[in-house]
Scaffold this active site. Structure first.
Site, PDB file in Angstrom:
ATOM      1  CB  SER A 170      -0.928  -0.004   1.209  1.00  0.00           C
ATOM      2  OG  SER A 170      -0.172  -0.082   2.393  1.00  0.00           O
TER       3      SER A 170
ATOM      4  CG  ASP B  10       6.629  -2.971  -3.915  1.00  0.00           C
ATOM      5  OD1 ASP B  10       6.810  -4.138  -4.286  1.00  0.00           O
ATOM      6  OD2 ASP B  10       6.800  -2.589  -2.754  1.00  0.00           O
TER       7      ASP B  10
HETATM    8  P1  NG1 Z   1       6.245  -4.631   1.016  1.00  0.00           P
HETATM    9  O1  NG1 Z   1       6.674  -4.384   2.383  1.00  0.00           O
HETATM   10  O2  NG1 Z   1       5.622  -5.907   0.791  1.00  0.00           O
HETATM   11  O3  NG1 Z   1       5.438  -3.509   0.478  1.00  0.00           O
HETATM   12  C1  NG1 Z   1       8.900  -4.509   0.484  1.00  0.00           C
HETATM   13  C2  NG1 Z   1       9.650  -3.628  -0.504  1.00  0.00           C
HETATM   14  C3  NG1 Z   1       9.881  -4.331  -1.848  1.00  0.00           C
HETATM   15  C4  NG1 Z   1      10.516  -5.692  -1.642  1.00  0.00           C
HETATM   16  C5  NG1 Z   1       9.693  -6.485  -0.606  1.00  0.00           C
HETATM   17  C6  NG1 Z   1      10.320  -7.799  -0.264  1.00  0.00           C
HETATM   18  C7  NG1 Z   1       9.409  -1.221  -0.570  1.00  0.00           C
HETATM   19  C8  NG1 Z   1       8.566  -0.085  -0.991  1.00  0.00           C
HETATM   20  N1  NG1 Z   1       8.901  -2.410  -0.787  1.00  0.00           N
HETATM   21  O4  NG1 Z   1       7.583  -4.665   0.054  1.00  0.00           O
HETATM   22  O5  NG1 Z   1      10.681  -3.512  -2.677  1.00  0.00           O
HETATM   23  O6  NG1 Z   1      11.849  -5.566  -1.260  1.00  0.00           O
HETATM   24  O7  NG1 Z   1       9.544  -5.759   0.612  1.00  0.00           O
HETATM   25  O8  NG1 Z   1      10.428  -8.607  -1.396  1.00  0.00           O
HETATM   26  O9  NG1 Z   1      10.484  -1.017  -0.061  1.00  0.00           O
END
Ligand code: NG1
Length: 470
Positions: free
Chosen positions: A178, A222
């Site tokens: 999100s 993301d």
């Molecule tokens: P989440 O926490 O699921 O939104 C984060 C990181 C991704 C990636 C994943 C693990 C950000 C914005 N998002 O995602 O880039 O590293 O953890 O695979 O840092």
């Protein structure tokens, strides 16, 4: 720059309140939203009307621009993106919606439809101070700072109402991205009003920089899936740019006879997080250690084709943060890293190295329709995330264990950063409802509450949905 404009400049004089009370208008809006939301468009039409109503209460009547960006679930490839590795995310139909109107006084005024997220305002500049750590407005502040640096004179300001999808399952810290959906939608709005038409690679980099401003040393997964999403497809993404700064991507059809379920542990991490950044630090120390034998490498991905057994002896099992810094193995400042932290370098690198191979294998298995092999890779990915990357929790373990034992399930794993969040379950279509019940019962026995489980419906790419009268 994505621009859906599915509601083509709805310049009707109907106010949102009239719209809500006018069945024909609402049915029209539902039809117009169908390309974005499919069979969820009636619910979404009500959400949009509510958003416009609240926006006009916040900013007064007048024109409004609607931008949206989807959340995502990651099929496989966890914590590989910031190592320049492979990922395979899927965009959700659950999104962040921003209702926006530009201003001329370099002020950004922010409101959130969820009352627990307080209003905020800031002046646009190339150095925007953060609100308190963890404040939701920091994602918009980061985006505004990056756009202001790029186009110092073009950008003015905006009134903006953020409409999350928490009631729809896109809560913060749920591992469904999100925070990136908020950052991407804000960047879309800010770039739009600054008159910038950015290529995807640059747009993604700006969004990623905005999240670094907030404090997470994350990657680009993301933001990419948000921009390049395609219905009923995952996106295979190589996070290492080529010499021209381009990224290789491929849309991968999801297996039709299978359903992806998303089970929410109800434990949500904060996205400004020392634990995440500790893993980033471990990977960087791994690269610095390997550079002694393999000069020139910059990311773990660069040793992808060297057998793990040859790499492992060069990697410390663990090292203290202070020792890593004084011995030149960690040369950048990582927010949240404490002098007393101990970094488990070898185990972290082992996860990343194998996870990259698993993503490649999953792509081949999907191509050949070998869903049993995909399931086995999901299980292996989860074990690695739990044992080597150490990002699981008891609630996640209950979900994965009960899903793995449920009929029709071929694989289950933690998805997203970890420390709570969601589990992805790949299950035969006809057994999905039964499997969800089995998982909920097991979780209820273990933790005393019923977890939310919902089917993963794929979503459309981020963009400008419409300009309307609010
Ligand atoms: P989440 O926490 O699921 O939104 C984060 C990181 C991704 C990636 C994943 C693990 C950000 C914005 N998002 O995602 O880039 O590293 O953890 O695979 O840092």
């Amino acid at each position: 720059m994505p621009n859906h404009n599915v509601i083509r400049n709805r310049q009707s004089t109907t106010s949102p309140v009239d719209l809500a009370q006018n069945g024909a208008e609402l049915a029209g809006l539902t039809a117009e939203l169908a390309p974005l939301y499919g069979d969820q468009s009636a619910v979404q039409a009500e959400r949009y009307v509510d958003a416009l109503t609240q926006f006009s209460a916040f900013a007064g009547p007048g024109p409004a621009w609607l931008f949206r960006a989807p959340g995502r679930v990651n099929l496989i490839g966890e914590h590989t993106d910031y190592n320049n590795g492979f990922v395979m995310p899927i965009a959700l139909d659950r999104d962040i919606l921003l209702v926006v109107r530009p201003r001329r006084d370099r002020t950004v005024r922010l409101a959130n439809i969820e009352p627990e997220f307080e209003q905020s305002a800031f002046t646009v500049s190339e150095e925007i101070p953060q609100a308190s750590p963890g404040h939701w407005s920091n994602y918009v502040r980061g985006a505004a700072q990056m756009i202001a640096r790029l186009a110092p004179d073009a950008f003015t300001g905006m009134d903006c109402l953020a409409v999350g999808a928490a009631p729809l399952g896109l809560a913060r810290g749920s591992g469904l991205s999100s925070s990136s959906a908020l950052t991407v939608s804000a960047t879309l709005a800010l770039a739009h009003f600054a008159g910038l038409n950015l290529p995807p690679e640059q747009f993604v980099q700006i969004c990623s920089d905005a999240e670094w401003y907030v404090g997470t040393r994350g990657g680009i997964m993301d933001q990419f899936i948000s921009l390049l999403a395609r219905r009923d497809h995952a996106l295979f993404l190589d996070c290492r740019p080529d010499v021209n700064g381009q990224y290789a991507t491929r849309h991968v059809p999801l297996p039709a006879a299978y359903q992806i379920l998303i089970a929410d542990s109800g434990v949500h991490h904060s996205n400004v997080r020392g634990e995440y950044n500790k893993r980033v630090a471990s990977c960087r120390i791994g690269v610095a250690s390997l550079r002694r034998k393999h000069p020139g490498i910059t990311h773990l991905r660069d040793v992808h084709s060297i057998p793990w057994g040859e790499l492992a002896p060069s990697l410390p099992e663990q090292i203290g943060a202070v020792k890593a810094a004084t011995s030149g193995l960690l040369d950048t400042d990582i927010p949240g890293l404490e002098p007393a932290d101990v970094l488990h370098v070898r185990a972290c690198c082992r996860h990343v190295w194998h996870e990259n191979h698993r993503v490649e294998q999953a792509l081949a298995a999907l191509d050949s329709g070998d869903i049993a092999a995909v399931g086995a890779l999901l299980q292996a990915a989860h074990a690695s995330a739990r044992d080597d990357y150490a990002i699981s929790t008891p609630e996640i373990e209950t979900l994965v264990a009960s899903a793995s034992a449920a009929p029709g399930v071929v694989g289950a794993r933690l998805t997203g950063a970890g420390w709570g969040g969601c589990v992805l379950v790949l299950v035969r279509q006809e057994e999905a409802v039964h499997a969800a019940g089995v998982i909920q019962n097991s979780f209820l026995s273990a933790h005393g509450r019923v977890p939310t489980i919902f089917p993963c419906r794929t979503g459309a790419a981020a963009g400008l949905v419409a300009t309307v009268d609010a």
